[in-house]
Write an enzyme that holds these catalytic residues in place. Sequence first.
Site, short mmCIF file in Angstrom:
data_model
loop_
_atom_site.label_atom_id
_atom_site.label_comp_id
_atom_site.label_asym_id
_atom_site.label_seq_id
_atom_site.Cartn_x
_atom_site.Cartn_y
_atom_site.Cartn_z
N ILE A 211 0.82 -1.20 0.00
CA ILE A 211 0.00 0.00 0.00
C ILE A 211 0.87 1.26 0.00
CG2 ILE A 211 -0.21 0.14 2.51
CD1 ILE A 211 -3.00 0.83 -0.05
N CYS A 212 2.06 1.19 0.61
CA CYS A 212 2.93 2.36 0.63
C CYS A 212 3.42 2.70 -0.78
CB CYS A 212 4.12 2.13 1.57
SG CYS A 212 5.10 0.68 1.18
N THR A 213 3.68 1.67 -1.60
CA THR A 213 4.09 1.90 -2.98
C THR A 213 2.95 2.51 -3.78
OG1 THR A 213 5.62 0.03 -2.90
CG2 THR A 213 4.95 0.80 -5.08
#
Length: 431
Positions: A211-213
Amino acid sequence: MGDRMAVDGESTDWDGRWTHIRKYLDRPGPYAIDGFEPGDEVRESLFECKILVIGAGGLGCELLKDLALLGFRDIHVIDMDTIDISNLNRQFLFRHSDVGKPKAEVAANFVMKRVPGVKVTPYFGKIQDKDTDYYAQFRIIICGLDSVEARRWINATVTNMFDEDDMSTLIPIIDGGTEGLKGQARLILPRMTACYECSLDMQTKPRTFPICTIANTPRLPEHCIEYASVIAWPKEFPDRKIDGDDPEHIKWLLDVAQARAKEHNISGITYSLTQGVVKNIIPAIASTNAIVAASCANEAFKIATNVATYIDNYMMYTGDTGVYTYTFKLERRDECPVCGGGVLKISGIDQATTLQEFMDSLLERREIQLKRPSLRTSSKSLYMQAPKFLEEATRPNLEKPISTLVVDGDEIIVTDENLPVNLKLVVTFKS
């Protein structure tokens, strides 16, 4: 009786037309099921067998062709999709002039024109549009679907229709599926063999991205599409589920993904790629479709005529490193919410585990495949995803230890958009 027979007052057969099936139906054989009686009656039962094909895509086109040529003359087909130009390389019942038209209707008309005497009745819409009375009319149901959710729904619907005191309510489900050069065909006899829900942990795990990407450092077109579906859509439409078959939904996601891609100098986002990511579509291979469909049609022929023993109960095919098939028996799960007792026991939970952590652990369990679960007991709601006011009222529970919300041995009822039925959990804590 010879090969010639009349349908609707008009002769549609010719000498030798059914020679291929008469070799099996006009004489006894070593593989026939007890009670098989060769001759005219079994051929007539085949011609009159009402069969439903769900899906008119890659597998569905092959299935409709195979069934019509095997002698099935009362075929129904359901599909909610329209024809896209990308379908034409393998879905051979369609032509360029058919682009934009309903798959079910075009496929039905093509088969009826090509195979004299067969009646194919199409329905352009969702399987959920039909009630149990509709499904009860069929002797056999064959699934050629590309959706786990749709398979779970039809599996639960047909299983719940079966009354063990009335064998006439038993409707076999033949399920076919392909993933590139791999495929499988299976037979589901409700409450007798493993149902689709029993084997969810065998499903290929969908490709996921951190999700951070997605949120901060997208590098691929897929990252931008995931951003649109996982982050942007819930903010814009918090109470609406994405429908991967709705052109308006896909167009909205496409626009957001392309805008996101432009910000990060990423190219290659198309409508078909967007839909593929949203629906987790794996590229289809025509030869795999043909092999799996042939296996499914062969099982339908055996069920309709009793000419040979049915598969027991799962055939897998791999064609990426050669040609290999293997048949084995899938076992029923006692805790299956559809065909078993429906109670999943989870033991050894740390009393300090929060409700959020417990829900996260449920999302990791491949055998139930939840997406947005809501949890409640017989007396109170633990956490509800919707409606909005109930979600807000139960949200504080997410940070509480689950041991403060339920007692050891309590039964928790789980509902989820991916679940065709309610799931019951019994939790016990570490002592």
